[in-house]
Scaffold this motif. Sequence first.
Motif, PDB file in Angstrom:
ATOM      1  N   LYS A  72      -6.568  -0.050  -1.125  1.00  0.00           N
ATOM      2  CA  LYS A  72      -7.706  -0.659  -0.413  1.00  0.00           C
ATOM      3  C   LYS A  72      -7.980   0.103   0.876  1.00  0.00           C
ATOM      4  O   LYS A  72      -9.128   0.399   1.218  1.00  0.00           O
ATOM      5  N   GLU A 104      -2.464  -2.654  -1.249  1.00  0.00           N
ATOM      6  CA  GLU A 104      -2.920  -2.557   0.154  1.00  0.00           C
ATOM      7  C   GLU A 104      -3.289  -1.116   0.493  1.00  0.00           C
ATOM      8  O   GLU A 104      -4.303  -0.847   1.124  1.00  0.00           O
ATOM      9  N   TYR A 105      -2.444  -0.203   0.021  1.00  0.00           N
ATOM     10  CA  TYR A 105      -2.681   1.211   0.344  1.00  0.00           C
ATOM     11  C   TYR A 105      -3.985   1.702  -0.289  1.00  0.00           C
ATOM     12  O   TYR A 105      -4.799   2.372   0.351  1.00  0.00           O
ATOM     13  N   ASN A 111       1.815  -4.833  -6.615  1.00  0.00           N
ATOM     14  CA  ASN A 111       2.286  -5.603  -5.451  1.00  0.00           C
ATOM     15  C   ASN A 111       3.623  -5.104  -4.903  1.00  0.00           C
ATOM     16  O   ASN A 111       4.250  -5.744  -4.074  1.00  0.00           O
ATOM     17  N   MET A 162       3.316  -0.379   2.969  1.00  0.00           N
ATOM     18  CA  MET A 162       2.191  -1.082   2.321  1.00  0.00           C
ATOM     19  C   MET A 162       2.518  -1.253   0.844  1.00  0.00           C
ATOM     20  O   MET A 162       3.267  -0.448   0.276  1.00  0.00           O
ATOM     21  N   THR A 163       1.925  -2.265   0.239  1.00  0.00           N
ATOM     22  CA  THR A 163       2.023  -2.342  -1.221  1.00  0.00           C
ATOM     23  C   THR A 163       1.022  -1.338  -1.799  1.00  0.00           C
ATOM     24  O   THR A 163       0.138  -0.850  -1.085  1.00  0.00           O
TER      25      THR A 163
END
Length: 320
Positions: free
Chosen positions: A96, A93-94, A127, A89-90
């Motif tokens: 979130k 993303e992680y 990112n 994951m970026t």
Amino acid sequence: MIEVRNLVKKYGNHVAVDHLDFTVEKGKIYGFLGPNGAGKSTTMNMITGYIASTEGEILIDGHNILEEPEKAKKCIGYLPELPPLYQDMTVMEYLKFVAELKSIPKAEIEKNISEVMSTTKLDEMKNRLIKNLSKGYKQRVGLAQALLGYPEIIILDEPTVGLDPKQIIEIRDLIKSLGEKHTVILSSHILSEVSAVCDYVLIIDHGRLVASDSPENLSKVMTGANSLELTVKGPEEEIRKALDVVENIEELIYHESMVENACDFTVKIAGDRDVRENIFFALAEAKYPILKMQSTNMTLEEVFLKLTDSGEEKEDAGNL
Ligand SMILES: Nc1ncnc2c1ncn2[C@@H]1O[C@H](COP(=O)(O)OP(=O)(O)OP(=O)(O)O)[C@@H](O)[C@H]1O
């Protein structure tokens, strides 16, 4: 804020945590210090509700961790020794993903993530895939996930293990800044880390609490009193007379000196007074030169070795 009462954890017949009792107050940085295998991770895992205790209870802001786990866990952000980061994951993303796991209301997620990224200085990496980050940045991501949801208490298990010296300094500074808004508990077997960062130290050995105090007080308590080592050129009786005018000297113990025409003394001082200047002026006036004056409080390192004195800790000394 956190009350730990009579906490015991047994693995079969092995007692990993042995009747621990302590209280953590709001707004301070606590160091949980002990040699490898002392029971630090086990205690942290019980405080954070990852594992159950065999006996005793833990209250987080009044909520029992086993009876009201949701309310208790909401107060805590935890960075385990091995943070469960999803490598593919970026960073964004992680974070979130963790925010959703922590049930942070949707409307607040974005603001909360942007704040923790700014605190942990992760903005430029948001990112980037986690697997492509350096160990220091991965640790920041671990810290950022612990901070999501504004928990009052932050618990960090060996947060600087495996980092290079520059990264260690950066993470320590970050931890210090967290101490301004949060109650922080930090486990470590590295003394310099604890004395550099913490207001209060809990020393644990073989699952038992062997000392708890500020790093400064621990050093003082262990020497029994505040004392100085003094070497002065001149005759013993005259030096004693000259030092009579200095208040708060409890005892002057004479030792033969290696230096010709000089005397060595251990000076025991009442309470935590600093009488070095008074000694200097008294002896200067009497014209007896001071050749050496040294405070003999134990370092935290000596306190630690004394309190956890067994064969295995000797091996640890290299890591201190
Ligand atoms: N799941 C387990 N099963 C059996 N024994 C365990 C388990 N977890 C920990 N122990 C034992 O409990 C004791 C305390 O371990 P713990 O990991 O809490 O120590 P620690 O102070 O965190 O040490 P370290 O700095 O090495 O992580 C050790 O003797 C360890 O071997």
